[in-house]
Design a protein around this motif. Structure first.
Motif, PDB file in Angstrom:
ATOM      1  N   PHE A  77      -1.484   5.994   2.763  1.00  8.48           N
ATOM      2  CA  PHE A  77      -2.542   5.118   3.288  1.00  8.48           C
ATOM      3  C   PHE A  77      -2.094   4.499   4.617  1.00  8.48           C
ATOM      4  CE2 PHE A  77      -5.565   1.354   2.110  1.00  8.48           C
ATOM      5  CZ  PHE A  77      -6.526   1.881   2.971  1.00  8.48           C
ATOM      6  N   TYR A  96       3.935  -2.308  12.064  1.00  8.60           N
ATOM      7  CA  TYR A  96       3.194  -3.363  11.377  1.00  8.60           C
ATOM      8  C   TYR A  96       3.346  -3.239   9.860  1.00  8.60           C
ATOM      9  CZ  TYR A  96       0.611  -4.929  15.555  1.00  8.60           C
ATOM     10  OH  TYR A  96       0.256  -5.439  16.772  1.00  8.60           O
ATOM     11  N   PHE A  97       3.622  -2.025   9.390  1.00 13.44           N
ATOM     12  CA  PHE A  97       3.684  -1.798   7.942  1.00 13.44           C
ATOM     13  C   PHE A  97       5.100  -1.905   7.375  1.00 13.44           C
ATOM     14  CE2 PHE A  97      -0.138   0.336   9.440  1.00 13.44           C
ATOM     15  CZ  PHE A  97      -1.087  -0.201   8.588  1.00 13.44           C
ATOM     16  N   ASP A 132       3.507  -9.138   3.849  1.00 17.12           N
ATOM     17  CA  ASP A 132       2.822 -10.300   4.444  1.00 17.12           C
ATOM     18  C   ASP A 132       3.675 -11.566   4.386  1.00 17.12           C
ATOM     19  OD1 ASP A 132       2.402 -10.078   1.659  1.00 17.12           O
ATOM     20  OD2 ASP A 132       0.722 -11.474   1.739  1.00 17.12           O
ATOM     21  N   TYR A 164      -2.279   7.055   7.318  1.00 18.17           N
ATOM     22  CA  TYR A 164      -3.669   7.287   7.717  1.00 18.17           C
ATOM     23  C   TYR A 164      -4.124   6.210   8.702  1.00 18.17           C
ATOM     24  CZ  TYR A 164      -8.729   7.860   7.465  1.00 18.17           C
ATOM     25  OH  TYR A 164     -10.054   8.031   7.803  1.00 18.17           O
ATOM     26  N   LEU A 165      -3.797   4.943   8.398  1.00 12.70           N
ATOM     27  CA  LEU A 165      -4.212   3.829   9.259  1.00 12.70           C
ATOM     28  C   LEU A 165      -3.509   3.897  10.620  1.00 12.70           C
ATOM     29  CD1 LEU A 165      -4.181   0.951   6.619  1.00 12.70           C
ATOM     30  CD2 LEU A 165      -6.202   2.032   7.608  1.00 12.70           C
ATOM     31  N   LYS A 175       6.321 -11.355   7.034  1.00 16.70           N
ATOM     32  CA  LYS A 175       5.723 -11.420   8.376  1.00 16.70           C
ATOM     33  C   LYS A 175       5.363 -12.853   8.739  1.00 16.70           C
ATOM     34  CE  LYS A 175       2.953  -7.733   7.921  1.00 16.70           C
ATOM     35  NZ  LYS A 175       2.129  -6.539   8.217  1.00 16.70           N
ATOM     36  N   ARG A 191      -6.482   4.699  12.895  1.00 18.05           N
ATOM     37  CA  ARG A 191      -7.020   3.384  13.210  1.00 18.05           C
ATOM     38  C   ARG A 191      -6.218   2.684  14.292  1.00 18.05           C
ATOM     39  NH1 ARG A 191     -11.987   1.260  11.193  1.00 18.05           N
ATOM     40  NH2 ARG A 191     -12.826   3.105  10.191  1.00 18.05           N
ATOM     41  N   ASP A 192      -5.282   3.446  14.903  1.00 13.42           N
ATOM     42  CA  ASP A 192      -4.603   2.920  16.075  1.00 13.42           C
ATOM     43  C   ASP A 192      -3.821   1.631  15.778  1.00 13.42           C
ATOM     44  OD1 ASP A 192      -3.936   2.946  18.746  1.00 13.42           O
ATOM     45  OD2 ASP A 192      -5.679   1.767  19.367  1.00 13.42           O
ATOM     46  N   ILE A 193      -3.174   1.599  14.631  1.00 15.54           N
ATOM     47  CA  ILE A 193      -2.362   0.426  14.278  1.00 15.54           C
ATOM     48  C   ILE A 193      -0.888   0.804  14.434  1.00 15.54           C
ATOM     49  CG2 ILE A 193      -1.722  -1.149  12.385  1.00 15.54           C
ATOM     50  CD1 ILE A 193      -4.653  -0.784  11.417  1.00 15.54           C
ATOM     51  N   ILE A 198       0.842  -1.195   0.000  1.00 18.19           N
ATOM     52  CA  ILE A 198       0.000   0.000   0.000  1.00 18.19           C
ATOM     53  C   ILE A 198       0.885   1.255   0.000  1.00 18.19           C
ATOM     54  CG2 ILE A 198      -1.970  -1.100   1.128  1.00 18.19           C
ATOM     55  CD1 ILE A 198      -1.095   0.228   3.761  1.00 18.19           C
TER      56      ILE A 198
END
Lengths: 133, 263
Positions: free
Chosen positions: B215, B229-230, B234, B218-219, B237, B223-225, B211
């Motif tokens: 974006f 994590y980014f 995947d 923003y998350l 991870k 969105r409290d992430i 992404i």
């Protein structure tokens, strides 16, 4: 109490029966290499089957801006509503375990749904490395 | 609650629309502007059905099923002569607007229309003005694109037709568009959409991009992430999850289990 999906990596022999079972259940046996469960080799004869952990505080659900992901309280799994999904890949990027996946062929997002309460991978696991109880 | 569709009774839930029941039961009715991620809108007029009710004294009407809430004992017909005639007219008009759009051509052909009776638009594009892209953008909280202009000039556009400042390059508009009108381009780790360029977040380990930076930010913010994590993709991870498991697992368990089995 809801059932739990149990993973015991020590018992896994890397036979990939789980992948095949998952593939046959969800995508008509196509692409068993891109399923919702992954047995990954972590050393000589050591395997860890990686699948969605159905987190209590799921990053995928939080990252979904159209509420296509939600906790199914009854069966205790995170449900992906395919009809609502707009394929923005936020959940794929946000899942800290990498268990929200892209099916490139069908151009959809896929995620383990525990076969809605009867996971095929656990049923077919010959060594009980995967259990649902 | 129960409703009758084409002579058969189906269960329906309070508050849902007729189209929701039709789709759930797999009853084929064309609809281009309906998507579960957004509120119904009634733009394409293709999901028209005939409705009546035993208490209505013989009154019948044609309505858009996406906007008509179910009520007990509602009687729905999806393919009456009138309804098919209405859909044909809509497709005839859509084909005049989008003569070169494969999705519209295919649907029109299904209803027996090869060539539109109206004058086809000369500067035709693939947009049918269904508003799915603008609605999903609003739903996601970005409001980067909107419908601009009037009449013939009506189109989906960015503010002042410049690069949209609120866009995060999530591609929701691209993915939801029923006619593939909205175009984007990913070159390397740069994404271009609506005349704006975005940098994609590259996986720290393998370089795979999922992404855009905007974006992800923003998350993280809304969105409290957690930001880390980014950092990886995947695939990496999952490999990391396996490695973490390795540390936690007591591998001697295997021998114990084998003993159990042999007994």
């Amino acid at each position: 109490m809801t059932k739990r999906f149990m993973v015991r990596p020590a018992l896994c022999i890397g036979c990939r029966t789980c992948e095949l079972a998952c593939s046959l259940t969800h995508q008509e046996g196509k692409t068993p290499g891109r399923t919702r469960i992954y047995p990954l080799a972590v050393g000589k004869e050591k395997w860890v089957p990686v699948a969605c952990l159905q987190c209590d505080d799921p990053a995928c659900v939080k990252s979904c801006l159209v509420d296509a992901l939600r906790m199914n309280e009854e069966l205790g799994y995170i449900e992906l509503l395919q009809e609502r999904c707009i394929k923005c890949r936020a959940c794929v990027a946000a899942c800290p375990f990498g268990c929200s996946l892209i099916d490139e062929e069908q151009e959809i997002i896929v995620k383990c749904d525990l076969c809605e309460g009867n996971p095929a991978c656990a049923r077919f696991c010959p060594t009980k490395a995967l259990e649902y109880k | 609650m129960k409703i009758q569709i084409n002579g058969r009774w189906y269960k329906a839930r309070e508050g849902e629309m007729v189209l929701d029941v039709l789709r759930r039961e797999g009853i084929e009715v064309p609809a281009l502007c309906a998507h579960e991620a957004v509120e119904p809108y009634g733009a394409c007029r293709l999901c028209m059905v005939e409705i009546t009710h035993e208490d209505w004294g013989g009154w019948k009407g044609n309505v858009t099923s996406c906007l008509y809430p179910v009520e007990d004992k509602l009687i729905v017909q999806t393919h009456t002569e009138d309804v098919i005639e209405l859909r044909k007219m809509v497709l005839n008009l859509l084909l005049a607007r989008c003569p070169n759009t494969p999705e519209i051509q295919k649907l029109a052909e299904e209803y027996g229309i090869d060539i539109t009776d109206f004058v086809p638009r000369e500067d035709a594009d693939d947009c049918i003005m269904c508003g799915l892209c603008t609605r999903v953008c609003t739903q996601m909280g970005f409001n980067a694109i909107s419908v601009a202009g009037r009449g013939y000039d009506r189109e989906v556009a960015t503010p002042l037709k410049e690069a949209p400042p609120d866009c995060v390059g999530c591609l929701a508009c691209v993915n939801i568009c029923p006619t593939n009108h909205i175009k984007y381009q990913d070159v390397g780790t740069t994404r271009e959409i609506w005349g704006r360029q975005f940098e994609l977040v590259k996986c720290k380990e393998c370089g795979k991009a999922l992404i855009t930076r905007e974006f992800a930010d923003y998350l993280i913010k809304n969105r409290d992430i957690p930001a880390d994590y980014f950092d990886v993709c995947d695939d990496c991870k999952r490999a990391g999850t396996a490695k973490n498991f390795k540390k936690l697992v007591h591998w001697e368990e295997k021998e114990e289990a084998e003993e159990e089995v042999s007994v």
